[in-house]
Design a protein around this motif. Structure first.
Motif, PDB file in Angstrom:
ATOM      1  N   LEU A  29      24.268  55.838  41.794  1.00  9.25           N
ATOM      2  CA  LEU A  29      25.288  54.860  42.151  1.00  9.25           C
ATOM      3  C   LEU A  29      24.594  53.592  42.612  1.00  9.25           C
ATOM      4  N   TYR A  30      25.062  52.463  42.111  1.00  8.42           N
ATOM      5  CA  TYR A  30      24.572  51.177  42.626  1.00  8.42           C
ATOM      6  C   TYR A  30      25.782  50.318  42.918  1.00  8.42           C
ATOM      7  N   ARG A  32      28.174  51.288  44.590  1.00  5.63           N
ATOM      8  CA  ARG A  32      29.280  52.245  44.477  1.00  5.63           C
ATOM      9  C   ARG A  32      29.778  52.426  43.052  1.00  5.63           C
ATOM     10  N   LYS A  33      28.984  52.062  42.073  1.00  6.48           N
ATOM     11  CA  LYS A  33      29.356  52.224  40.671  1.00  6.48           C
ATOM     12  C   LYS A  33      28.342  53.135  39.982  1.00  6.48           C
ATOM     13  N   LEU A  34      28.837  54.041  39.124  1.00  5.49           N
ATOM     14  CA  LEU A  34      27.947  54.879  38.333  1.00  5.49           C
ATOM     15  C   LEU A  34      27.191  54.019  37.332  1.00  5.49           C
ATOM     16  N   THR A  35      25.866  54.170  37.284  1.00  2.00           N
ATOM     17  CA  THR A  35      25.045  53.344  36.401  1.00  2.00           C
ATOM     18  C   THR A  35      24.724  54.029  35.072  1.00  2.00           C
ATOM     19  N   ASP A 163      32.389  61.090  42.346  1.00  3.31           N
ATOM     20  CA  ASP A 163      33.787  60.650  42.378  1.00  3.31           C
ATOM     21  C   ASP A 163      34.436  61.005  43.712  1.00  3.31           C
ATOM     22  N   ILE A 166      33.136  58.584  46.430  1.00  2.00           N
ATOM     23  CA  ILE A 166      33.731  57.255  46.300  1.00  2.00           C
ATOM     24  C   ILE A 166      35.161  57.265  46.838  1.00  2.00           C
ATOM     25  N   ARG A 170      36.589  55.145  50.246  1.00  2.00           N
ATOM     26  CA  ARG A 170      37.221  53.963  49.656  1.00  2.00           C
ATOM     27  C   ARG A 170      37.607  52.934  50.702  1.00  2.00           C
ATOM     28  N   GLU A 173      34.731  50.761  51.417  1.00  2.00           N
ATOM     29  CA  GLU A 173      34.497  49.785  50.364  1.00  2.00           C
ATOM     30  C   GLU A 173      35.364  48.552  50.585  1.00  2.00           C
TER      31      GLU A 173
END
Length: 234
Positions: A29-30, A32-35, A163, A166, A170, A173
């Motif tokens: 995760l970078y 908070r996004k899957l790379t 998932d 995250i 949330r 975030e």
């Protein structure tokens, strides 16, 4: 921040008793996004899995015979997780196995290689006290699709946990985004004299007072009579 969600499968439940890691799966995760920069290895444990463990992960002893041993993979694994924050469900279990494997090849403990470890099981127990907090239970509660999970698998479980994590965080975030937006916006502060303004005081009506009292009664019940509001109210 770079985060790695990690899971392992093992020959059994006791690292100290000689059980070994047979699979390791990691997703990155970078911000908070899957790379898509994942790491996944099957590992020859140099021993057979217990029958109960086979029922959980379904990875046969024969399948693992020609897979590389941990010593052959350790440098790649450590390079991948280096200085990242690692997210694990029931971290004590996986780290116990990783530490034992690292000890066998003369490497320092796992936490020496990463910036920190987040245990989502500990998080879940704090967020959902008294409830089941297995990965499957959290997927159901947080509406994460785990319909493809008929057996445990390290990479699939790491993807599901990403998932879940995250969704569990949330609110953090949103708070971070608001903070970033507030810093990035250029604002002009204008000083105004408000001493001449008279603000009306609107008293609560009977219906609003009754609703307020009902909320306080519920708080009293939940806190065992320690409602702070009653202590500071005149």
């Amino acid at each position: 921040m770079r985060q790695i969600v990690l899971d392992t499968e093992t020959t059994g439940l006791s690292a100290e008793g000689g059980d070994r890691i047979i699979e390791i799966g990691c997703v990155e995760l970078y911000a908070r996004k899957l790379t898509g920069n994942n790491l996944h290895f099957y590992i020859n444990p140099e021993r057979d899995s217990h029958e109960d463990a086979l029922k959980v992960h379904g990875i046969s002893n024969e399948f693992l015979r020609d897979k590389p041993k941990f010593a052959q993979l350790v440098d790649d694994i450590l390079a991948y997780v280096q200085d990242a924050e690692v997210i694990i469900h029931n971290a004590a279990f996986d780290i116990g196995f990783l530490n034992k494997e690292l000890e066998r090849v003369g490497k320092p403990p796992f936490k020496n290689h990463v910036s920190g470890v987040i245990d989502t099981l500990v998080m879940a127990k704090e967020m959902f006290p008294g409830k089941r907090n297995s990965l499957d239970a959290l997927c159901d509660r947080l509406e994460v699709d785990n319909s493809g999970r008929t057996l445990h698998g390290a990479l699939l479980d790491a993807e599901l946990l990403a998932d879940v994590y995250i969704n569990m965080t949330r609110g953090q975030e949103a708070l971070v985004m608001e903070s970033v937006d507030a810093v990035s916006e250029k604002t002009t502060v204008v000083s105004r004299d408000l001493s001449q303004f008279v603000l009306p005081v609107l008293a609560a009506n009977a219906q609003e007072m009754a609703a307020h009292e009902d909320v306080l009664a519920q708080m009293d019940k939940a806190s065992g009579g320690k409602t702070v509001w009653r202590q500071i109210s005149p």
